[in-house]
Write a protein that holds these residues in place. Structure first.
Motif, short mmCIF file in Angstrom:
data_model
loop_
_atom_site.label_atom_id
_atom_site.label_comp_id
_atom_site.label_asym_id
_atom_site.label_seq_id
_atom_site.Cartn_x
_atom_site.Cartn_y
_atom_site.Cartn_z
N LYS A 5 0.66 -1.44 -0.32
CA LYS A 5 0.08 0.63 0.20
C LYS A 5 0.97 1.16 -0.07
O LYS A 5 1.97 1.48 0.66
CB LYS A 5 -0.86 0.00 1.57
N VAL A 6 0.83 2.00 -0.61
CA VAL A 6 0.76 3.90 -0.39
C VAL A 6 -0.09 4.60 -0.53
O VAL A 6 -0.44 4.56 -1.38
CB VAL A 6 1.94 4.11 -1.87
N SER A 7 0.24 5.44 0.56
CA SER A 7 -0.77 6.92 0.82
C SER A 7 -0.35 7.74 0.37
O SER A 7 0.76 8.19 1.20
CB SER A 7 -1.38 7.27 2.46
N THR A 12 -5.41 6.49 -1.38
CA THR A 12 -3.63 4.72 -1.06
C THR A 12 -4.50 4.26 -1.97
O THR A 12 -5.50 3.76 -2.62
CB THR A 12 -4.31 4.24 0.45
N ILE A 13 -3.40 3.87 -2.73
CA ILE A 13 -3.73 3.04 -3.52
C ILE A 13 -3.21 1.33 -2.85
O ILE A 13 -2.19 1.48 -2.74
CB ILE A 13 -2.80 3.01 -5.25
N THR A 14 -3.46 0.14 -3.25
CA THR A 14 -2.71 -1.08 -3.31
C THR A 14 -3.31 -1.64 -4.04
O THR A 14 -3.82 -1.90 -4.92
CB THR A 14 -4.60 -1.92 -1.62
N ALA A 15 -1.82 -2.41 -3.93
CA ALA A 15 -1.16 -3.59 -4.86
C ALA A 15 -1.47 -5.07 -4.41
O ALA A 15 -0.93 -5.87 -3.25
CB ALA A 15 0.20 -3.68 -5.82
N VAL A 25 -0.50 -12.39 -10.85
CA VAL A 25 -1.79 -11.68 -10.94
C VAL A 25 -1.74 -10.87 -9.88
O VAL A 25 -1.99 -10.89 -8.53
CB VAL A 25 -2.52 -13.09 -10.55
N VAL A 26 -2.05 -9.50 -10.49
CA VAL A 26 -2.04 -8.30 -9.57
C VAL A 26 -2.94 -7.58 -9.48
O VAL A 26 -3.20 -7.10 -11.04
CB VAL A 26 -0.49 -7.35 -10.14
N LEU A 27 -3.67 -7.16 -8.38
CA LEU A 27 -4.72 -6.45 -8.62
C LEU A 27 -3.95 -5.38 -7.94
O LEU A 27 -3.50 -4.54 -6.53
CB LEU A 27 -5.79 -6.36 -7.45
N LEU A 28 -4.87 -3.53 -8.88
CA LEU A 28 -4.19 -2.25 -8.57
C LEU A 28 -5.41 -1.87 -8.53
O LEU A 28 -6.05 -1.48 -8.81
CB LEU A 28 -3.21 -1.77 -9.77
N TYR A 29 -5.53 -1.45 -7.07
CA TYR A 29 -6.79 -0.73 -6.69
C TYR A 29 -6.44 0.57 -5.68
O TYR A 29 -5.41 -0.35 -4.90
CB TYR A 29 -8.09 -1.94 -6.66
N GLY A 30 -8.30 1.37 -5.61
CA GLY A 30 -8.11 2.30 -4.54
C GLY A 30 -9.06 3.18 -4.75
O GLY A 30 -9.77 3.37 -5.46
N GLY A 31 -8.71 3.99 -3.51
CA GLY A 31 -9.93 5.67 -3.93
C GLY A 31 -10.73 5.18 -3.03
O GLY A 31 -10.85 4.57 -2.20
N ASP A 32 -12.38 6.03 -3.33
CA ASP A 32 -13.31 5.99 -2.81
C ASP A 32 -13.57 4.62 -3.80
O ASP A 32 -15.24 3.68 -2.79
CB ASP A 32 -13.87 6.61 -3.45
N GLY A 88 -7.65 0.08 -10.84
CA GLY A 88 -8.87 0.41 -11.07
C GLY A 88 -8.97 1.10 -9.88
O GLY A 88 -9.41 0.99 -8.83
N VAL A 89 -9.04 2.93 -9.42
CA VAL A 89 -8.88 3.63 -8.69
C VAL A 89 -10.09 4.83 -9.19
O VAL A 89 -9.55 5.78 -10.00
CB VAL A 89 -7.73 3.99 -8.74
N HIS A 90 -10.46 5.10 -8.46
CA HIS A 90 -11.63 6.41 -8.35
C HIS A 90 -12.10 7.07 -7.35
O HIS A 90 -11.78 6.30 -6.10
CB HIS A 90 -13.42 5.32 -9.05
N ILE A 91 -11.81 8.36 -7.59
CA ILE A 91 -11.37 9.24 -6.03
C ILE A 91 -12.53 10.12 -6.96
O ILE A 91 -13.01 10.83 -7.52
CB ILE A 91 -10.41 9.83 -6.15
N ASP A 92 -14.00 9.93 -6.15
CA ASP A 92 -14.79 11.31 -5.54
C ASP A 92 -14.96 12.32 -6.20
O ASP A 92 -13.92 12.93 -4.80
CB ASP A 92 -16.16 10.60 -4.99
N GLY A 93 -15.09 13.27 -7.27
CA GLY A 93 -14.41 15.16 -6.99
C GLY A 93 -12.81 15.21 -6.94
O GLY A 93 -12.28 15.55 -6.24
#
Length: 134
Positions: A5-7, A12-15, A25-32, A88-93
């Motif tokens: 994790k890195v914030s 934060t984005i997690t791998a 197999v890598v899942l790269l995700y984070g945000g809201d 998949g990273v999504h941050i509202d606003g």
């Protein structure tokens, strides 16, 4: 399975990395709202890279392939085998600061994964094939 994790910039984005012998197999995700926005696959033997971008809710493509590429470019020389990466990273606003932080955070995650892979190098096995099938 190993998690990194890195914030920065308020998120934060997690791998999450699953090592399947030499393949990853890598899942790269984070945000809201973590999701699967893009997929990057790499075949080590042929050096062929395939990218898939999914449509987002408003008809445009997700932009997560940008961080998938950053991650891949940083680790490709350390990859012991094939790679299947979802991002998949999504941050509202989302702010400009948060947009600029994403590739920086992704590079840091890739560095952590690279360090881990170097330590794992002695744990790979070569397949044993049955000789009586022709």
């Amino acid at each position: 399975m190993k998690q990194f994790k890195v914030s920065m910039a308020g998120y934060t984005i997690t791998a999450v990395v699953h090592r399947l012998n030499r393949d990853l197999v890598v899942l790269l995700y984070g945000g809201d709202l973590p999701h699967v926005g893009s997929v990057l696959c790499y075949d080590k033997a042929s050096e062929e890279k395939t990218e898939v971008n999914y449509y987002s809710h408003d008809g445009r493509y997700h932009k997560d392939i940008i961080i998938a590429r950053v991650f891949f470019e940083k680790i490709k020389h350390t990859l012991p085998g094939n790679l299947n990466l979802t991002a998949g990273v999504h941050i509202d606003g989302i702010s400009q600061e948060q947009i600029k932080a994403a590739p920086v955070m992704t590079e840091k995650l890739a560095e952590q994964v690279t360090d881990w892979l170097k330590k794992e190098a002695g744990n790979f096995k070569d397949p044993q094939y049955t000789s009586h099938f022709k």
